[in-house]
Scaffold this motif. Structure first.
Motif, mmCIF file in Angstrom:
data_model
loop_
_atom_site.group_PDB
_atom_site.id
_atom_site.type_symbol
_atom_site.label_atom_id
_atom_site.label_comp_id
_atom_site.label_asym_id
_atom_site.label_seq_id
_atom_site.Cartn_x
_atom_site.Cartn_y
_atom_site.Cartn_z
ATOM 1 N N VAL A 166 14.368 -1.911 -13.678
ATOM 2 C CA VAL A 166 13.030 -2.490 -13.549
ATOM 3 C C VAL A 166 13.048 -3.619 -12.523
ATOM 4 C CG1 VAL A 166 11.211 -3.751 -14.740
ATOM 5 C CG2 VAL A 166 12.328 -1.836 -15.868
ATOM 6 N N ARG A 167 14.098 -4.448 -12.604
ATOM 7 C CA ARG A 167 14.193 -5.525 -11.621
ATOM 8 C C ARG A 167 14.380 -4.960 -10.214
ATOM 9 N NH1 ARG A 167 17.327 -8.686 -15.151
ATOM 10 N NH2 ARG A 167 19.189 -8.447 -13.884
ATOM 11 N N GLN A 168 15.111 -3.844 -10.138
ATOM 12 C CA GLN A 168 15.283 -3.209 -8.831
ATOM 13 C C GLN A 168 13.967 -2.622 -8.327
ATOM 14 O OE1 GLN A 168 17.833 -4.626 -7.694
ATOM 15 N NE2 GLN A 168 18.960 -2.889 -6.928
ATOM 16 N N SER A 169 13.134 -2.146 -9.253
ATOM 17 C CA SER A 169 11.830 -1.629 -8.819
ATOM 18 C C SER A 169 10.981 -2.764 -8.253
ATOM 19 C CB SER A 169 11.101 -0.948 -9.990
ATOM 20 O OG SER A 169 10.573 -1.902 -10.891
ATOM 21 N N ALA A 170 11.081 -3.944 -8.915
ATOM 22 C CA ALA A 170 10.363 -5.110 -8.397
ATOM 23 C C ALA A 170 10.974 -5.565 -7.075
ATOM 24 C CB ALA A 170 10.404 -6.250 -9.418
ATOM 25 N N GLU A 171 12.309 -5.554 -7.016
ATOM 26 C CA GLU A 171 12.985 -5.957 -5.781
ATOM 27 C C GLU A 171 12.660 -4.984 -4.650
ATOM 28 O OE1 GLU A 171 15.549 -8.171 -3.241
ATOM 29 O OE2 GLU A 171 14.347 -8.582 -5.007
ATOM 30 N N LEU A 172 12.550 -3.692 -5.007
ATOM 31 C CA LEU A 172 12.182 -2.687 -4.005
ATOM 32 C C LEU A 172 10.814 -3.020 -3.416
ATOM 33 C CD1 LEU A 172 12.643 0.025 -2.555
ATOM 34 C CD2 LEU A 172 11.590 1.160 -4.531
ATOM 35 N N GLU A 173 9.882 -3.360 -4.287
ATOM 36 C CA GLU A 173 8.544 -3.695 -3.791
ATOM 37 C C GLU A 173 8.587 -4.972 -2.961
ATOM 38 O OE1 GLU A 173 3.934 -3.618 -5.070
ATOM 39 O OE2 GLU A 173 5.495 -2.420 -5.985
ATOM 40 N N ASN A 174 9.420 -5.941 -3.404
ATOM 41 C CA ASN A 174 9.541 -7.179 -2.634
ATOM 42 C C ASN A 174 10.168 -6.925 -1.269
ATOM 43 O OD1 ASN A 174 8.419 -8.905 -4.574
ATOM 44 N ND2 ASN A 174 10.351 -9.044 -5.677
ATOM 45 N N SER A 229 0.826 -1.210 0.000
ATOM 46 C CA SER A 229 0.000 0.000 0.000
ATOM 47 C C SER A 229 0.863 1.263 0.000
ATOM 48 C CB SER A 229 -0.925 0.014 1.221
ATOM 49 O OG SER A 229 -0.167 0.210 2.399
ATOM 50 N N ALA A 230 0.272 2.340 -0.510
ATOM 51 C CA ALA A 230 0.964 3.628 -0.516
ATOM 52 C C ALA A 230 1.273 4.073 0.910
ATOM 53 C CB ALA A 230 0.095 4.670 -1.222
ATOM 54 N N ASN A 231 0.452 3.649 1.838
ATOM 55 C CA ASN A 231 0.667 4.003 3.239
ATOM 56 C C ASN A 231 1.989 3.455 3.763
ATOM 57 O OD1 ASN A 231 -0.145 5.018 5.888
ATOM 58 N ND2 ASN A 231 -0.409 2.866 6.437
ATOM 59 N N VAL A 232 2.364 2.243 3.305
ATOM 60 C CA VAL A 232 3.635 1.641 3.738
ATOM 61 C C VAL A 232 4.797 2.500 3.245
ATOM 62 C CG1 VAL A 232 5.154 -0.366 3.476
ATOM 63 C CG2 VAL A 232 2.704 -0.698 3.846
ATOM 64 N N TYR A 233 4.754 2.894 1.965
ATOM 65 C CA TYR A 233 5.810 3.752 1.421
ATOM 66 C C TYR A 233 5.844 5.088 2.160
ATOM 67 C CZ TYR A 233 6.650 0.616 -2.515
ATOM 68 O OH TYR A 233 6.987 -0.466 -3.289
ATOM 69 N N SER A 234 4.659 5.635 2.388
ATOM 70 C CA SER A 234 4.574 6.929 3.059
ATOM 71 C C SER A 234 5.184 6.864 4.458
ATOM 72 C CB SER A 234 3.107 7.375 3.131
ATOM 73 O OG SER A 234 2.973 8.528 3.921
ATOM 74 N N ARG A 235 4.832 5.831 5.204
ATOM 75 C CA ARG A 235 5.354 5.711 6.572
ATOM 76 C C ARG A 235 6.847 5.438 6.569
ATOM 77 N NH1 ARG A 235 1.278 2.359 10.375
ATOM 78 N NH2 ARG A 235 2.993 2.756 11.816
ATOM 79 N N TYR A 236 7.296 4.696 5.564
ATOM 80 C CA TYR A 236 8.736 4.416 5.484
ATOM 81 C C TYR A 236 9.526 5.700 5.252
ATOM 82 C CZ TYR A 236 13.186 2.585 3.790
ATOM 83 O OH TYR A 236 14.522 2.340 3.612
ATOM 84 N N PHE A 237 9.105 6.476 4.269
ATOM 85 C CA PHE A 237 9.863 7.689 3.932
ATOM 86 C C PHE A 237 9.743 8.755 5.024
ATOM 87 C CE2 PHE A 237 9.447 5.979 -0.456
ATOM 88 C CZ PHE A 237 10.812 5.872 -0.720
ATOM 89 N N THR A 238 8.561 8.902 5.602
ATOM 90 C CA THR A 238 8.414 9.905 6.663
ATOM 91 C C THR A 238 9.142 9.487 7.938
ATOM 92 O OG1 THR A 238 6.259 8.932 7.216
ATOM 93 C CG2 THR A 238 6.259 10.908 5.820
ATOM 94 N N ALA A 239 9.366 8.174 8.091
ATOM 95 C CA ALA A 239 10.190 7.715 9.219
ATOM 96 C C ALA A 239 11.658 8.050 8.978
ATOM 97 C CB ALA A 239 10.032 6.205 9.423
ATOM 98 N N GLY A 240 12.024 8.219 7.683
ATOM 99 C CA GLY A 240 13.420 8.506 7.345
ATOM 100 C C GLY A 240 13.767 9.979 7.374
ATOM 101 N N ALA A 241 12.808 10.841 7.084
ATOM 102 C CA ALA A 241 13.102 12.277 7.030
ATOM 103 C C ALA A 241 11.801 13.062 6.988
ATOM 104 C CB ALA A 241 13.940 12.601 5.789
ATOM 105 N N PRO A 242 11.832 14.342 7.399
ATOM 106 C CA PRO A 242 10.630 15.176 7.270
ATOM 107 C C PRO A 242 10.318 15.448 5.794
ATOM 108 C CG PRO A 242 12.495 16.453 8.106
ATOM 109 C CD PRO A 242 12.928 15.032 8.102
ATOM 110 N N VAL A 243 9.094 15.881 5.522
ATOM 111 C CA VAL A 243 8.644 16.059 4.135
ATOM 112 C C VAL A 243 9.522 17.052 3.378
ATOM 113 C CG1 VAL A 243 6.716 16.811 2.690
ATOM 114 C CG2 VAL A 243 6.271 15.431 4.730
#
Length: 1292
Positions: free
Chosen positions: A992-1000, A684-698
């Motif tokens: 592209v494989r890294q994008s898939a690996e990123l999601e994995n 979910s987009a929420n997972v990405y959002s929480r990951y990035f906001t945990a790493g740095a402010p907007v």
């Protein structure tokens, strides 16, 4: 699951292009994949086969020419295991790299076709275009089998090493167990072996990159002369820097691994001891300790991160820097740049950039990491092993079912051959037990009772004397070892199921009533450490296991203490005396009432025989058993004041606390789902959002995006500027040539000034490099910050989770999130994220640039883009499920290793190591199924991408020739387009494989976030603050209190209504599962009750949990001891003075013992407190309670597993130190509570009796009266006398 792997049925074309995976992708696109959809493993990838192969090579290194080698090489053993596959992949990688080097030669020739003066025909141009496309196809055809077999080899090495580690774990000696921890072993299995997964994909570049460098230098010298050395020097400098980085990375990796071990070990203890941490209100201090531990680990990870960030920055700037140095030097030397020379150099530098600039340092880094991991694995494999019967000169096989011990002296800690009497735990022990005889072993604390059993089993390797024992031996440990599984599996213990025999054993061990209230009887899952069972139920299951195995000799370490008196009587008479009547049986016991019914008695004191004979013989010799047991100090035994290094049976709880009857008091329980759940659908987009906001402010994330886009824009501008420079110089050179043919013109006005182009080129390159480094380091920093913060959030959520969370989630499952998932977020996710971001921007920049110069490309790019988007979605639909299944199939192997180390002595006693090896191999094979499919599916996706990419390259090459006139293409633009297209050959597919690996990999983040969202228990603090001296009196009132452990669960306390007076001493009794511990659970709010509980008139529901729990002391049934100093275990957070600590030790009669330790209070306690006896651990818990000085004390069956002497010591100390306190005592032994002011009797969650014990026993049919009668005539008389004396003393 298909019976035959489709790979075995596939033809060579299907294998080459991975078409055999087609049906799986179709199924995965239609519905979420499940575990039973996975293909079975090929025989050559199974754990048993691989471990056997590696073990053979390792054994050769250990026993060279029959002699044991002191320093065998695991590296060489591994090399002999893998060399054939490594050689094959070496051939494939050579073919691929040759294609990559030859391709730029034809690109250079094709570019010449577009020059102003070109002697190349259109036919030649088409031939060049065809060869370029053909070489691309060949390179791609080789690429995927190469990486498939390399990664498969990595998986096989990981699996083989995992199997070797597990097999070694089963062989660890008792001394070796003290030198390692569960956390370290789990870390070896979760992190160290993972280094092998990718190492074989990159190790070839360590030798192929230098060869490439030589060949490329020769080709460039031919075209550019000595000027090429400037660019090659840049490449060499980068390689040297990367080599240095690799060495530093290895150093940081080793330090990080040790800190990770420490964190995992610490987490393991905390998770296992969470019940006690909550009871003592230690959440905040322990959270801070974990944060500090993680902070130290992150400090090393950050250093590694900066190295990685620099490595990536160097990689993406290598081609630009090398090209810049080469062309500027070449131009300043007075040479004219041409498209042919420039666009030969750039593709060749791109090849070097990838192989020497990225794969070489990654290869060095991974090889060095693997060497570090191999060194750590080797250290584990070299630990001392348990000595088998065949190799133990002190142990002999007895064929007539007899146990004979002759003059045995033994020690746990045999240092430098020192076997002096001072080191001995056992001294000159002799005994003889024939088939059909029962020998009872009794004695005070630390006298060596359990050590004697260990010596008989061969667990004490340093022995003098002889032990004769049959090979078929059964053992029950004092704290029963229950593994995660069904009750039936725990009793069968690998033996075939015989229903008649099983039912008979259940009846004999008094388990019928318990099974009746369980949802699936013997098929009920009991969870790790038997969390759903009471202490008595665990003891009976342990005994049932021994009886079901039907052995010749039975070693029973106090199985009767944890059960009620009537159950104990049943077990002794029906099970031990009757069922085992033909067996030799050695019973360690503290229940003196059974001694006159055994054949022989061995009385021990200080590791020696204080008496040996029949009951009558010993009585006539003047031995008073009761007084003998009333000497000295606490229980489990074998730990003398001099012998801190002794290693008690590991299964007595290597992990810490094991909850007693909190999950077992259930009429008709609803069974929990013990399987880990698998999410479905997109991350979910929420997972990405929480990951990035945990790493740095907007705002910082926006700044990072701006820097990254600016860096890529500058790179494309720089490349365009170079093509512009080349075209203008070629045009000027052509005009100059025309002028040269006409001598009348003024040539000086036509000379080309390259300095201006160089200035602009230099400025663009400089700013690009600066922004690229800044963006790369920023990306890694964001990722590491996210990992650190999400780890802390997850731990904070875990530590605040209700206790039920830990009952339904095994330690291995929770540890998996903190070990493997956080490990991925620390190591792989930052690399993948940075890589994907860079490559994505590069691909977008390339497509835009090529399309600007040749708009006709859009005709093909748009449909290719649509196909790509669909293909990626099609792939991810299946790949994501496979990766999630891989995630959930990891945990069982870790949990199984953890459980095995806890029950090592039991497993070895029953000689069922092979059964446990097979279970581990089954768990490992299931994980390998998912991992294998993940590797193969990546190749399938890669091949599909290659066809798209091959089409794009064909369109660019042939389109450039075809539309050369219509588009007015020049050599600079064509050269730029072709060099970009070739760079996409690797970059696009990789991206592209890294994008898939990123999601994995984001599934790991998803799993971490899932645990951060665990619903917490009530707040630790509340607005209502009790008075500083609350509770002043300790008056406890229950008003219609009911309790269920979870919503919709069975009610285990039903309308409890009673009042416990201030400073009253109340005993709580009842059958197993009556709700005794649930009463304490409600009082401490470990589960939220309904109704009202008041303490000194204050409703506990309105208080914060810490306000409540800090004012109640508890001594739990199973004492929890943490690794560290004895001082830390007494006073973890330094809240008391040294004087207070020694005084508390004196109160519990441990001062003398601790004073004799070499390091006194700073003596280090091993994991689980295994170098202390159970009694000593229990007394430490009592000392903690004394230090807390609260007005309410709860004793939760704290004396169930200790001897009578320790029980009396605890009771005496409680009466003395807690005289002015309210004390609630849950007990199996009625003598513990018979002198209480009142006794509360529970039955099925209801109060059935609550009064003075003497008055209760006046009721002829009363429950307490029945319980007392079941203790036997003599014991019942004693209990009545105690109650009577207490009653009349109170009334005086």
């Amino acid at each position: 699951m298909p019976e035959i792997h489709p790979y075995n049925k596939a033809n060579w074309i299907s294998k080459l292009f991975f078409w055999w995976l087609g049906p799986l992708f179709k199924k995965g696109y239609k519905k979420p994949l499940e575990l039973n959809d996975m293909y079975p493993l090929l025989d050559e990838n199974k754990t048993k086969y691989l471990t056997d192969c590696l073990e053979r090579e390792w054994d050769k290194k250990i026993h060279k020419r029959g002699d044991e080698v002191l320093n065998p090489s695991l590296n060489i053993a591994l090399a002999q295991f893998v060399w054939k596959t490594v050689l094959s992949t070496g051939v494939l990688v050579t073919i691929e790299e040759v294609c990559k080097i030859v391709t730029p030669l034809f690109v250079s020739r094709l570019v010449t076709y577009f020059s102003v003066e070109s002697d190349i025909t259109t036919q030649d141009a088409y031939v060049c275009a065809s060869v370029i496309v053909l070489l691309t196809i060949v390179a791609n055809a080789v690429h995927h089998p190469l990486y498939y077999f390399s990664q498969l080899l990595g998986m096989n090495v990981r699996v083989a090493c995992s199997g070797l580690i597990y097999r070694k774990a089963l062989k660890l000696s008792s001394i070796a167990i003290t030198k390692t921890t569960v956390g370290q072993a789990v870390n070896l299995l979760s992190n160290d072996v993972n280094r092998f997964d990718q190492v074989f994909s990159y190790m070839h570049f360590i030798w192929i990159a230098p060869l490439q460098l030589v060949v490329v230098t020769a080709l460039l010298w031919q075209q550019l002369g000595p000027s090429c050395l400037a660019g090659v020097s840049i490449i060499l400098l980068m390689i040297l820097i990367q080599a240095k980085f690799g060495a530093l990375f290895s150093k940081y990796r080793e330090k990080t691994a040790k800190l990770t071990d420490e964190r995992i070990r610490f987490m393991n203890e905390i998770i296992a001891g969470m019940r006690v941490i909550k009871m003592y209100a230690w959440e905040k201090p322990f959270t801070q300790l974990v944060y500090d531990c993680r902070k130290r680990e992150i400090s090393k990870i950050l250093k590694s991160t900066f190295l990685r960030g620099s490595t990536f920055a160097f990689f993406f700037t290598t081609t630009s820097l090398a090209s810049f140095a080469t062309f500027v030097v070449y131009s300043l030397a007075g040479n004219a740049l041409t498209a042919r020379k420039v666009y030969l150099a750039i593709p060749l530098y791109n090849v070097l950039r990838l192989d020497a600039g990225l794969f070489l340092p990654i290869g060095i880094m991974m090889v060095t990491e693997s060497i570090v991991s191999l060194r750590r694995i080797k250290e584990f494999l070299m630990l001392e092993e348990f000595v088998n019967e065949e190799d133990n000169s002190n142990r002999h096989n007895s064929r007539d079912g007899e146990v004979k011990v002759e003059n045995v002296s033994a020690t746990w800690n045999h240092i430098d051959g020192n076997m002096s009497a001072n080191n001995m735990v056992l001294k000159n022990i002799s005994l003889n037990v024939k088939g059909g005889e029962i020998l009872a072993v009794v004695g005070p604390v630390g006298c060596g009772k359990s050590s004697l059993l260990m010596a008989i089993m061969g667990e004490m390797s340093h022995i003098i004397g002889d032990v004769m024992v049959p090979t078929r031996l059964a053992y029950t440990s004092q704290l029963p070892w229950i593994f995660a599984g069904t009750i039936r599996e725990n009793i069968e213990f690998g033996k075939p199921y015989d229903k008649k025999k099983f039912d008979d054993v259940i009846k004999i061990c008094a388990l019928n009533e318990d099974l009746e209230v369980l949802p699936k009887r013997e098929e009920t899952l009991v969870g790790e450490r038997g969390v759903k069972l009471s202490g008595g139920q665990k003891a009976r299951i342990g005994l049932a296991r021994a009886v079901y195995m039907d052995m010749d000799v039975y070693l029973l370490d106090d199985p009767l203490s944890a059960v009620d008196a009537h159950v104990g009587k049943h077990l002794f008479n029906v099970c031990i005396r009757n069922k085992l009547k033909d067996k030799a049986c050695i019973l360690v016991t503290h229940q003196l009432q059974y001694l006159d019914n055994v054949d022989k008695i061995l009385v021990m004191k200080d590791g020696q025989v204080a008496g040996y004979g029949t009951y009558n013989e010993l009585q006539s010799s003047g031995i008073d058993f009761a007084s003998l047991l009333n000497v000295q100090e606490p229980e489990h035994d074998e730990f003398g004041s001099h012998n801190l290094q002794r290693n008690e049976s590991k299964e007595t709880n290597i992990l810490g606390e094991s909850p007693c009857s909190l999950q077992s008091i259930q009429p008709k329980l609803k069974e929990e789902n013990e399987q880990e759940t698998k999410r479905v659908g997109n991350i979910s987009a929420n997972v990405y959002s929480r990951y990035f906001t945990a790493g740095a402010p907007v705002w910082f994330l926006l700044l990072f995006c701006i820097i990254s886009v600016a860096a890529q824009s500058l790179l494309n501008t720089t490349d365009w500027w170079l093509s512009y420079w080349v075209f203008n110089e070629e045009t000027a050179q052509e005009e100059l040539n025309l002028v040269n043919s006409n001598y009348t013109a003024d040539q000086s006005t036509l000379e080309f000034d390259s300095n201006w182009y160089i200035y602009i080129y230099s400025a663009l390159i400089g700013v690009f490099i600066l922004l690229n480094f800044l963006g790369s380091l920023t990306s890694f920093t964001i990722a590491v910050n996210a990992s650190e913060n999400l780890h802390n959030e997850m731990f904070q959520a875990i530590v605040r989770a209700p206790i039920r969370f830990f009952d339904i989630n095994p330690v291995g499952r929770i540890l998996n999130r903190f070990a493997k998932d956080i490990g991925y977020m620390d190591d792989l996710l930052p690399m993948t994220l940075a890589d994907f971001a860079q490559v994505a921007l590069m691909v977008i920049g390339v497509l835009i640039t090529v399309a600007i110069f040749n708009p006709f490309i859009f005709i093909v790019v748009v449909p290719l883009g649509i196909i790509f988007i669909w293909l990626r979605r099609y792939y991810l639909q299946t790949s994501r499920d496979i990766k999630r299944m891989e995630g959930i199939t990891r945990s069982p192997a870790f949990s199984h290793l953890s459980a095995t180390l806890n029950g090592l002595h039991t497993i070895r006693a029953f000689k069922i190591q092979q059964s446990f090896v097979q279970t581990f191999e089954s768990h490992q094979d299931q994980h390998s199924q998912a991992w294998y499919l993940f590797l193969a599916s990546s190749r399938y996706f890669g091949i599909c991408l290659d066809w798209l990419l091959g089409t794009f390259i064909a369109v660019v090459t042939f389109g450039s020739v075809l539309f050369s006139d219509a588009s007015n293409l020049n050599s600079g633009y064509v050269g730029l387009s072709l060099s970009y297209a070739l760079s996409l050959m690797c970059d696009f597919q990789w991206g592209v494989r890294q994008s898939a690996e990123l999601e994995n990999l984001m599934t790991s983040t998803e799993r971490v976030i899932e645990f951060t969202d665990v619903a917490p228990e009530a707040p630790l603090e509340s607005n209502l603050k009790p008075a500083s001296d609350w509770p002043k009196d300790g008056l406890i009132t229950f008003e219609d209190v009911s309790l269920a452990y979870y919503d919709g669960g069975p009610t285990v306390l039903k309308n409890v209504h009673c009042c416990i007076k201030a400073r009253e001493k109340v005993g709580v009794a009842g059958r197993t599962g009556a709700g005794k511990s649930s009463l304490m659970t409600a009082l401490l709010r470990l589960a939220e009750p309904t109704g009202k509980i008041l303490i000194d008139g204050v409703s506990i529901k309105e208080l914060g949990l810490h306000n409540l729990r800090k004012n109640i002391s508890i001594i739990p049934q199973d004492p929890v001891i943490f690794t560290g100093s004895l001082r830390k275990n007494l006073d973890p957070f330094e809240e008391h003075t040294e004087t207070d600590l020694w005084k508390a030790l004196e109160e519990v009669k441990l001062k003398t013992t601790v004073s004799q330790f070499y390091e006194k209070m700073d003596t280090q306690i091993t994991e689980g407190g295994t170098n202390l006896s159970v009694g000593q651990r229990q007394l430490l818990c009592l000392a903690r309670a004394i230090l807390r000085q609260t007005r309410i004390l709860i004793i939760d069956e704290a004396t169930a597993n200790v001897d009578i002497r320790t029980d009396k010591l605890i009771q005496y100390t409680i009466r003395k130190k807690f005289n002015q306190c309210t004390v609630l005592t849950i007990a199996h032994r009625l003598n513990t509570i018979m002198d209480s002011d009142r006794i509360l009797i529970l039955d099925q969650g209801r109060i059935v009796e609550f009064d003075n014990p003497f008055l209760l026993m006046q009721k002829e049919n009363g429950i307490l009266t029945q319980m007392v009668s079941e203790c036997g005539r003599k014991e019942a008389a004693k209990l009545r006398a105690i109650a009577k004396e207490k009653h009349y003393s109170n009334n005086l």
